[in-house]
Design a protein around this motif. Structure first.
Motif, PDB file in Angstrom:
ATOM      1  N   LEU A 317      12.176  -6.900   3.930  1.00 30.70           N
ATOM      2  CA  LEU A 317      12.024  -7.056   2.485  1.00 30.70           C
ATOM      3  C   LEU A 317      10.564  -6.847   2.068  1.00 30.70           C
ATOM      4  O   LEU A 317      10.275  -6.209   1.057  1.00 30.70           O
ATOM      5  CB  LEU A 317      12.494  -8.461   2.086  1.00 30.70           C
ATOM      6  N   LEU A 318       9.662  -7.372   2.881  1.00 29.18           N
ATOM      7  CA  LEU A 318       8.231  -7.228   2.603  1.00 29.18           C
ATOM      8  C   LEU A 318       7.832  -5.753   2.605  1.00 29.18           C
ATOM      9  O   LEU A 318       7.161  -5.272   1.688  1.00 29.18           O
ATOM     10  CB  LEU A 318       7.427  -8.002   3.657  1.00 29.18           C
ATOM     11  N   LEU A 319       8.288  -5.031   3.656  1.00 24.71           N
ATOM     12  CA  LEU A 319       7.955  -3.610   3.749  1.00 24.71           C
ATOM     13  C   LEU A 319       8.580  -2.843   2.588  1.00 24.71           C
ATOM     14  O   LEU A 319       7.955  -1.973   1.995  1.00 24.71           O
ATOM     15  CB  LEU A 319       8.446  -3.038   5.078  1.00 24.71           C
ATOM     16  N   LEU A 320       9.823  -3.200   2.270  1.00 25.44           N
ATOM     17  CA  LEU A 320      10.510  -2.532   1.167  1.00 25.44           C
ATOM     18  C   LEU A 320       9.761  -2.758  -0.145  1.00 25.44           C
ATOM     19  O   LEU A 320       9.576  -1.837  -0.945  1.00 25.44           O
ATOM     20  CB  LEU A 320      11.946  -3.047   1.058  1.00 25.44           C
ATOM     21  N   ALA A 321       9.318  -3.993  -0.335  1.00 23.42           N
ATOM     22  CA  ALA A 321       8.559  -4.298  -1.555  1.00 23.42           C
ATOM     23  C   ALA A 321       7.304  -3.444  -1.616  1.00 23.42           C
ATOM     24  O   ALA A 321       6.982  -2.870  -2.664  1.00 23.42           O
ATOM     25  CB  ALA A 321       8.200  -5.783  -1.589  1.00 23.42           C
ATOM     26  N   GLY A 322       6.609  -3.324  -0.472  1.00 27.42           N
ATOM     27  CA  GLY A 322       5.404  -2.499  -0.431  1.00 27.42           C
ATOM     28  C   GLY A 322       5.714  -1.054  -0.772  1.00 27.42           C
ATOM     29  O   GLY A 322       5.052  -0.446  -1.615  1.00 27.42           O
ATOM     30  N   VAL A 323       6.755  -0.519  -0.145  1.00 30.15           N
ATOM     31  CA  VAL A 323       7.120   0.877  -0.362  1.00 30.15           C
ATOM     32  C   VAL A 323       7.490   1.116  -1.821  1.00 30.15           C
ATOM     33  O   VAL A 323       7.038   2.079  -2.451  1.00 30.15           O
ATOM     34  CB  VAL A 323       8.286   1.278   0.562  1.00 30.15           C
ATOM     35  N   LEU A 324       8.293   0.211  -2.381  1.00 30.74           N
ATOM     36  CA  LEU A 324       8.739   0.396  -3.764  1.00 30.74           C
ATOM     37  C   LEU A 324       7.567   0.310  -4.735  1.00 30.74           C
ATOM     38  O   LEU A 324       7.480   1.086  -5.688  1.00 30.74           O
ATOM     39  CB  LEU A 324       9.804  -0.651  -4.123  1.00 30.74           C
ATOM     40  N   LEU A 325       6.650  -0.626  -4.482  1.00 25.90           N
ATOM     41  CA  LEU A 325       5.499  -0.742  -5.373  1.00 25.90           C
ATOM     42  C   LEU A 325       4.597   0.485  -5.258  1.00 25.90           C
ATOM     43  O   LEU A 325       4.071   0.977  -6.252  1.00 25.90           O
ATOM     44  CB  LEU A 325       4.719  -2.016  -5.055  1.00 25.90           C
ATOM     45  N   GLY A 326       4.433   0.985  -4.013  1.00 24.94           N
ATOM     46  CA  GLY A 326       3.641   2.203  -3.819  1.00 24.94           C
ATOM     47  C   GLY A 326       4.269   3.386  -4.542  1.00 24.94           C
ATOM     48  O   GLY A 326       3.595   4.155  -5.223  1.00 24.94           O
ATOM     49  N   LEU A 327       5.585   3.474  -4.396  1.00 30.61           N
ATOM     50  CA  LEU A 327       6.330   4.538  -5.062  1.00 30.61           C
ATOM     51  C   LEU A 327       6.160   4.438  -6.573  1.00 30.61           C
ATOM     52  O   LEU A 327       5.853   5.416  -7.254  1.00 30.61           O
ATOM     53  CB  LEU A 327       7.808   4.425  -4.681  1.00 30.61           C
ATOM     54  N   GLY A 328       6.334   3.221  -7.092  1.00 28.59           N
ATOM     55  CA  GLY A 328       6.216   3.008  -8.535  1.00 28.59           C
ATOM     56  C   GLY A 328       4.831   3.355  -9.039  1.00 28.59           C
ATOM     57  O   GLY A 328       4.671   4.032 -10.053  1.00 28.59           O
ATOM     58  N   GLY A 329       3.816   2.899  -8.296  1.00 32.94           N
ATOM     59  CA  GLY A 329       2.434   3.141  -8.713  1.00 32.94           C
ATOM     60  C   GLY A 329       2.107   4.618  -8.742  1.00 32.94           C
ATOM     61  O   GLY A 329       1.511   5.119  -9.699  1.00 32.94           O
ATOM     62  N   SER A 330       2.542   5.332  -7.677  1.00 33.46           N
ATOM     63  CA  SER A 330       2.216   6.753  -7.641  1.00 33.46           C
ATOM     64  C   SER A 330       3.002   7.500  -8.721  1.00 33.46           C
ATOM     65  O   SER A 330       2.497   8.432  -9.327  1.00 33.46           O
ATOM     66  CB  SER A 330       2.499   7.338  -6.257  1.00 33.46           C
ATOM     67  N   TRP A 331       4.233   7.055  -8.952  1.00 35.90           N
ATOM     68  CA  TRP A 331       5.031   7.696 -10.003  1.00 35.90           C
ATOM     69  C   TRP A 331       4.348   7.543 -11.352  1.00 35.90           C
ATOM     70  O   TRP A 331       4.277   8.465 -12.159  1.00 35.90           O
ATOM     71  CB  TRP A 331       6.436   7.109 -10.035  1.00 35.90           C
ATOM     72  N   LEU A 332       3.819   6.361 -11.580  1.00 38.26           N
ATOM     73  CA  LEU A 332       3.095   6.057 -12.812  1.00 38.26           C
ATOM     74  C   LEU A 332       1.933   7.037 -12.998  1.00 38.26           C
ATOM     75  O   LEU A 332       1.779   7.665 -14.046  1.00 38.26           O
ATOM     76  CB  LEU A 332       2.550   4.627 -12.707  1.00 38.26           C
ATOM     77  N   ALA A 333       1.134   7.170 -11.931  1.00 31.55           N
ATOM     78  CA  ALA A 333      -0.054   8.032 -12.003  1.00 31.55           C
ATOM     79  C   ALA A 333       0.352   9.491 -12.180  1.00 31.55           C
ATOM     80  O   ALA A 333      -0.210  10.210 -13.001  1.00 31.55           O
ATOM     81  CB  ALA A 333      -0.883   7.867 -10.733  1.00 31.55           C
TER      82      ALA A 333
END
Lengths: 344, 227
Positions: A317-333
């Motif tokens: 879950l921790l890794l998934l949270a990291g991946v999803l947040l990274g994905l979201g952040g890069s998508w934003l940018a």
């Protein structure tokens, strides 16, 4: 927090090196082939693989900047995760106290033993109650004199001052605390009853505190998650800025938005994944460090309690949270900044 | 292959780069576009590449009205048009091979086709032996040839060049022009913007001269009729 990583590491579109190595063997006798649909699908998949591995390689060629970003994300993830672990452990610890949750019903002196037992039987019919036991005045006195050490004093008393008690065992432990409170008030109204009370109100209070802790942790997790989103977004924004020229060329020779986007998205995912791994190790260290102290404390209470970490599901879950947040952040940018870059 | 109908382009600064421009370049033709800097040559090429949109009029490439292409279709249009720039627009962080392979990877060619096509293109511009080098180690003329290889590797219908010989001495320029001619001979429509009139004069191809965003009348060299 947002502008921590001014040194940028670059994502990149796939270089054809691997491709050229792979093709050189089959060069002879190459037949002219149109790129068919299945070919294109295969190329699309291999492109994804290529971009994924090459964006990771790019991060690793700038280790300092990447490690900084990973640390920032890791710490931001580890903080709420450690609170979750603490709450989880507390829950495990207090879980054993459920059986201690009992309702003591003190009866009037005028109530006979048979009437007291009948009351117990009657209350047992309620779904909230799983068991009852009747303690007569004499039993109560005997128990009190052995446990209190006032045996000789009690012997002097002209009559037994202790009431008879019906002990009720709740069916659901403390999980049904509110229902039990209602029940206690109900029982209090019965004519035979002098006083009804829950024995473990402090445990209930602890549960309430833990509920509060859960909310605080959630709020903190949301805030820090937003932080991770912004950190990744900003890092990717800088990456985009540093690859402006390359983006222009790629767009000029027919790169679609998805193609231009891909390496940055993968870079964000790698940032999040790496941050998750950093957080995992931080938590591992934290649990190991606290374990000794907790074992000592627990030993004093003669308890079987053992501090436990994230576990497999928690780690995932921790890794998934990291991946999803990274994905979201890069998508934003990417969605904010890539469109603005056009070949001049 | 390329058709401009009353095309005007006015920039937001108020500068009018093209003014009701109409012309046609036929399939398999190789045409020079001359004029002073600021005459509108680059704007004309940018309209064909969909790097700019016309303020009025319409541009057709291979029968396709570019006005009808949305933002999402621009990349697919650009894959059919090769383009060579004066400043090469090469990426110095990768090898010559990777620079030339870029359009193929973007277009989703299967890896087994990429190597073969890239080497064929590099062979055609005489740089097959340089494929593993970085473009930064190549001379200006060689860099330009890498740019040309990249422009043709995808077998485009149309090849555009914006001052392709701008930085080169006459001998190298002639070599580059010979390359364009060879591509034209195998069926690619070529449009070259240049202010090197001496070079153009030695070529038998049609020439269009731009001045203040309009074609200069009577400047047709090869006598190929318009429209």
């Amino acid at each position: 927090m947002v502008n921590l990583c001014p040194v940028m590491s670059n994502p990149g579109w796939p270089l054809a090196k691997t491709v050229s190595q792979r093709t050189s063997r089959r060069e002879s006798g190459a037949v002219q082939r149109k790129s068919r649909v299945s070919d294109r699908l295969g190329a699309w998949r291999s492109h994804h693989r290529l971009v994924a591995s090459q964006s990771l390689q790019r991060l690793l060629t700038h280790p300092l900047a990447s490690i900084l970003t990973w640390m920032v994300i890791g710490i931001a993830l580890a903080l709420p995760a450690s609170l979750f672990i603490a709450l989880d452990n507390l829950q495990q610890l207090t879980g054993g106290w459920d059986s201690a949750a009992r309702i003591s019903v003190y009866l009037h002196d005028s109530v006979s033993e048979s009437a007291g037992r009948r009351l117990g039987e009657k209350l047992l019919e309620k779904p909230e109650i799983s068991d009852f036991s009747y303690i007569s005045k004499a039993e109560a006195l005997a128990e009190f004199s052995t446990l209190s050490g006032f045996g000789s004093v009690i012997d002097e008393l002209p009559d037994n001052p202790l009431p008879a008690v019906v002990l009720l065992q709740p069916a659901l432990g403390l999980g049904s605390a509110e229902a039990l409170e209602v029940l206690v008030r109900e029982v209090q109204q019965l004519p035979e009853v002098e006083l009804a009370q829950m024995d473990v109100q402090w445990v209930q209070r602890l549960y309430r505190l833990m509920e509060l802790g859960k909310r605080v942790t959630l709020a903190l997790a949301a805030l820090l998650g937003l932080g991770v989103l912004l950190v990744t977004g900003n890092t990717i924004r800088l990456a985009i800025e540093s690859r402006r020229e390359e983006i222009e060329v790629v767009k000029l020779v027919g790169g679609t938005d998805a193609y231009v986007r891909r390496p940055f998205i993968y870079t964000g995912v790698w940032y999040g994944f790496g941050g998750g791994i950093v957080a995992w190790f931080l938590l591992l260290g934290l649990v190991a460090w606290l374990d000794g102290a907790v074992a000592g404390l627990v030993g004093l209470y003669d308890s079987q309690f053992e501090l436990h970490g994230l576990g497999v599901a928690g780690s995932a879950l921790l890794l998934l949270a990291g991946v999803l947040l990274g994905l979201g952040g890069s998508w934003l940018a990417v969605s904010r900044h890539l469109g603005a870059i056009q070949p001049q | 292959m390329i058709q401009f109908d009353n095309v005007s382009k006015r920039y937001s600064s108020g500068h009018e780069a093209l003014n009701r421009l109409s012309f046609q370049v036929r399939r398999d033709e190789m045409v020079f576009l001359t004029g002073h800097s600021g005459a509108g040559k680059s704007t004309l090429l940018k309209l064909i590449m969909l790097m700019e949109r016309p303020s009025a009029g319409q541009v057709l490439v291979n029968g396709q009205n570019l006005k009808k292409l949305g933002r999402r279709q621009i990349p697919y249009h650009r894959r059919r048009v090769g383009v060579v720039f004066q400043n090469h627009q090469l990426l110095f962080d990768r090898t010559v091979f990777d620079n030339v392979a870029l359009p193929l990877l973007i277009a989703g060619y299967h890896p087994r086709d990429v190597g073969r096509r890239v080497r064929a293109a590099l062979d055609k511009v005489g740089l097959l032996k340089r494929e593993k080098q970085s473009p930064i180690n190549l001379s200006g003329g060689e860099q330009q040839r890498v740019g040309i290889a990249r422009a043709v590797v995808n077998k485009p219908l149309v090849l555009l060049a914006d001052e392709p010989t701008g930085n080169l001495d006459p001998e190298l320029s002639a070599e580059i022009m010979l390359l364009f001619k060879q591509f034209n001979q195998v069926g690619v429509t070529v449009l070259i913007a240049t202010h090197d009139l001496a070079l153009v004069a030695r070529m038998p191809n049609r020439m269009m001269a731009l001045r203040d965003g309009q074609l200069v009348p009577g400047h047709e060299q090869s006598g190929v009729a318009l429209g």
